[in-house]
Design a protein around this motif. Structure first.
Motif, mmCIF file in Angstrom:
data_model
loop_
_atom_site.group_PDB
_atom_site.id
_atom_site.type_symbol
_atom_site.label_atom_id
_atom_site.label_comp_id
_atom_site.label_asym_id
_atom_site.label_seq_id
_atom_site.Cartn_x
_atom_site.Cartn_y
_atom_site.Cartn_z
ATOM 1 N N ARG A 146 0.752 -1.254 0.076
ATOM 2 C CA ARG A 146 0.052 -0.013 0.161
ATOM 3 C C ARG A 146 0.985 1.218 -0.093
ATOM 4 O O ARG A 146 1.998 1.201 0.590
ATOM 5 N N ASP A 147 0.278 2.300 -0.425
ATOM 6 C CA ASP A 147 1.083 3.473 -0.588
ATOM 7 C C ASP A 147 0.927 4.274 0.568
ATOM 8 O O ASP A 147 2.022 5.344 0.857
ATOM 9 N N ASP A 148 0.118 4.204 1.272
ATOM 10 C CA ASP A 148 -0.123 4.917 2.503
ATOM 11 C C ASP A 148 0.250 4.521 3.874
ATOM 12 O O ASP A 148 0.300 4.942 5.233
ATOM 13 N N VAL A 149 1.378 3.311 3.666
ATOM 14 C CA VAL A 149 2.496 2.902 4.706
ATOM 15 C C VAL A 149 3.862 3.713 4.591
ATOM 16 O O VAL A 149 4.378 3.822 3.557
ATOM 17 N N THR A 150 4.218 3.968 5.728
ATOM 18 C CA THR A 150 5.510 4.593 5.914
ATOM 19 C C THR A 150 6.591 3.538 6.387
ATOM 20 O O THR A 150 6.191 2.796 7.158
ATOM 21 N N ALA A 151 8.125 3.811 6.275
ATOM 22 C CA ALA A 151 9.030 3.066 6.642
ATOM 23 C C ALA A 151 8.800 3.152 8.495
ATOM 24 O O ALA A 151 9.102 2.263 9.144
ATOM 25 N N ASP A 152 8.549 4.520 8.920
ATOM 26 C CA ASP A 152 8.544 4.501 9.960
ATOM 27 C C ASP A 152 7.326 3.567 10.976
ATOM 28 O O ASP A 152 7.576 3.116 12.093
ATOM 29 N N GLN A 153 6.265 3.592 10.019
ATOM 30 C CA GLN A 153 5.135 2.820 10.711
ATOM 31 C C GLN A 153 5.497 1.142 10.699
ATOM 32 O O GLN A 153 5.369 0.529 11.751
ATOM 33 N N VAL A 154 6.313 0.747 9.693
ATOM 34 C CA VAL A 154 6.765 -0.376 9.542
ATOM 35 C C VAL A 154 7.674 -0.722 10.785
ATOM 36 O O VAL A 154 7.878 -1.772 11.460
ATOM 37 N N PHE A 155 8.583 0.154 10.806
ATOM 38 C CA PHE A 155 9.637 0.173 12.074
ATOM 39 C C PHE A 155 8.806 0.038 13.423
ATOM 40 O O PHE A 155 9.423 -0.796 14.220
ATOM 41 N N ARG A 156 7.861 0.800 13.390
ATOM 42 C CA ARG A 156 7.168 0.663 14.852
ATOM 43 C C ARG A 156 6.488 -0.824 14.929
ATOM 44 O O ARG A 156 6.286 -1.404 16.039
ATOM 45 N N LEU A 157 6.053 -1.202 13.904
ATOM 46 C CA LEU A 157 5.333 -2.677 13.950
ATOM 47 C C LEU A 157 6.340 -3.867 14.145
ATOM 48 O O LEU A 157 6.038 -4.635 14.876
ATOM 49 N N ILE A 158 7.553 -3.714 13.743
ATOM 50 C CA ILE A 158 8.572 -4.485 13.965
ATOM 51 C C ILE A 158 9.093 -4.350 15.569
ATOM 52 O O ILE A 158 8.887 -5.328 16.383
ATOM 53 N N GLY A 159 8.878 -3.141 16.100
ATOM 54 C CA GLY A 159 9.074 -2.814 17.579
ATOM 55 C C GLY A 159 7.951 -3.386 18.477
ATOM 56 O O GLY A 159 8.266 -4.226 19.116
ATOM 57 N N GLY A 160 7.057 -3.388 17.806
ATOM 58 C CA GLY A 160 5.552 -4.226 18.537
ATOM 59 C C GLY A 160 5.587 -5.715 18.609
ATOM 60 O O GLY A 160 5.675 -6.190 19.676
ATOM 61 N N LEU A 161 6.037 -6.030 17.551
ATOM 62 C CA LEU A 161 6.126 -7.697 17.469
ATOM 63 C C LEU A 161 7.499 -7.959 18.334
ATOM 64 O O LEU A 161 7.301 -9.242 18.923
ATOM 65 N N SER A 162 8.443 -7.319 18.067
ATOM 66 C CA SER A 162 9.605 -7.766 19.136
ATOM 67 C C SER A 162 9.161 -7.766 20.483
ATOM 68 O O SER A 162 9.671 -8.687 21.190
ATOM 69 N N MET A 163 8.268 -7.086 21.127
ATOM 70 C CA MET A 163 8.059 -6.958 22.308
ATOM 71 C C MET A 163 7.208 -8.462 22.727
ATOM 72 O O MET A 163 7.218 -8.657 23.962
ATOM 73 N N THR A 164 6.841 -9.065 21.706
ATOM 74 C CA THR A 164 6.058 -10.238 22.093
ATOM 75 C C THR A 164 7.000 -11.558 22.107
ATOM 76 O O THR A 164 6.760 -12.677 22.498
ATOM 77 N N CYS A 165 8.488 -11.246 21.541
ATOM 78 C CA CYS A 165 9.454 -12.429 21.902
ATOM 79 C C CYS A 165 9.435 -12.647 23.359
ATOM 80 O O CYS A 165 9.846 -11.842 24.097
ATOM 81 N N HIS A 166 9.929 -14.177 23.341
ATOM 82 C CA HIS A 166 10.271 -14.630 24.580
ATOM 83 C C HIS A 166 11.714 -14.904 24.474
ATOM 84 O O HIS A 166 12.042 -15.395 23.489
ATOM 85 N N VAL A 167 12.256 -14.835 25.806
ATOM 86 C CA VAL A 167 13.758 -15.296 25.842
ATOM 87 C C VAL A 167 13.463 -16.991 25.523
ATOM 88 O O VAL A 167 12.750 -17.671 26.065
ATOM 89 N N ASN A 168 14.356 -17.320 24.728
ATOM 90 C CA ASN A 168 14.728 -18.684 24.086
ATOM 91 C C ASN A 168 13.543 -19.171 23.336
ATOM 92 O O ASN A 168 13.371 -20.165 23.372
ATOM 93 N N GLY A 169 12.679 -18.136 22.786
ATOM 94 C CA GLY A 169 11.631 -18.449 21.867
ATOM 95 C C GLY A 169 12.189 -18.892 20.270
ATOM 96 O O GLY A 169 13.134 -18.447 20.156
#
Length: 189
Positions: A146-169
């Motif tokens: 989509r054209d309405d998505v920015t790199a900053d938004q994707v970077f924030r999505l990565i950050g959000g998903l990263s918060m769901t990772c478990h140690v040794n996951g």
């Protein structure tokens, strides 16, 4: 009256570079194991150097944390650039997410320290967003994203998903979430 001679900038000695690299490697392993509050004396001991050497290279805990985070981010950015050059943009973006998620549990607390110390425009974040933007724009130009998505938004999505990772996951645990995000970035036909 004598003229002051200009200071000559010299490359660091080889042993100083080795010591710095050993400190970053030791901190990286110890922070992954015990978090960013690991005693600096232990980092120095694991690196095989004295605490004075640690402080000569890193005058504060924050500077050591930034160096460790930067070393991990530089690897991810280099891999991301390679993915962008060798894969379709959607596959490259999945691979970038995987890289971030693979290292997320080992970086607990680091991002927060860097944000507090340097802000969101710290070079480690700028470099990552630029790499993501290259892949995202390539996908937008190919009609994949989509054209309405920015790199900053994707970077924030990565950050959000990263918060769901478990140690040794296992990275496979996050793969369905990555697919949902990538599908949400796709342009509807």
């Amino acid at each position: 009256m004598t003229k002051a001679t200009p200071a000559v900038s010299r490359a660091p000695r080889a042993d100083a570079v080795r010591n710095r690299d050993k400190l970053v490697a030791a901190a990286r392993a110890l922070f992954a194991e015990g978090g960013v509050d690991t005693p600096l004396e232990r980092v120095a001991a694991d690196a095989g150097v004295g605490i004075g050497t640690l402080y000569r290279n890193f005058p504060s805990r924050q500077s050591l944390i930034e160096a460790v985070y930067r070393s991990q981010s530089e690897e991810i950015v280099a891999n991301g650039k390679q993915f962008g050059e060798t894969m379709a943009p959607d596959d490259a973006l999945v691979a970038v997410f995987d890289e971030y998620l693979r290292t997320a549990a080992s970086k607990r607390g680091m991002k927060e320290v860097i944000l507090a110390e340097l802000g969101a425009d710290a070079p480690v974040f700028v470099d990552s967003r630029a790499m993501i933007e290259t892949i995202l724009v390539a996908g937008q130009e190919q009609g994949l994203f989509r054209d309405d998505v920015t790199a900053d938004q994707v970077f924030r999505l990565i950050g959000g998903l990263s918060m769901t990772c478990h140690v040794n996951g296992d990275i496979a645990d996050s793969r369905p979430l990555v697919r949902v995000v990538i599908d949400g970035l796709r342009r509807t036909r």
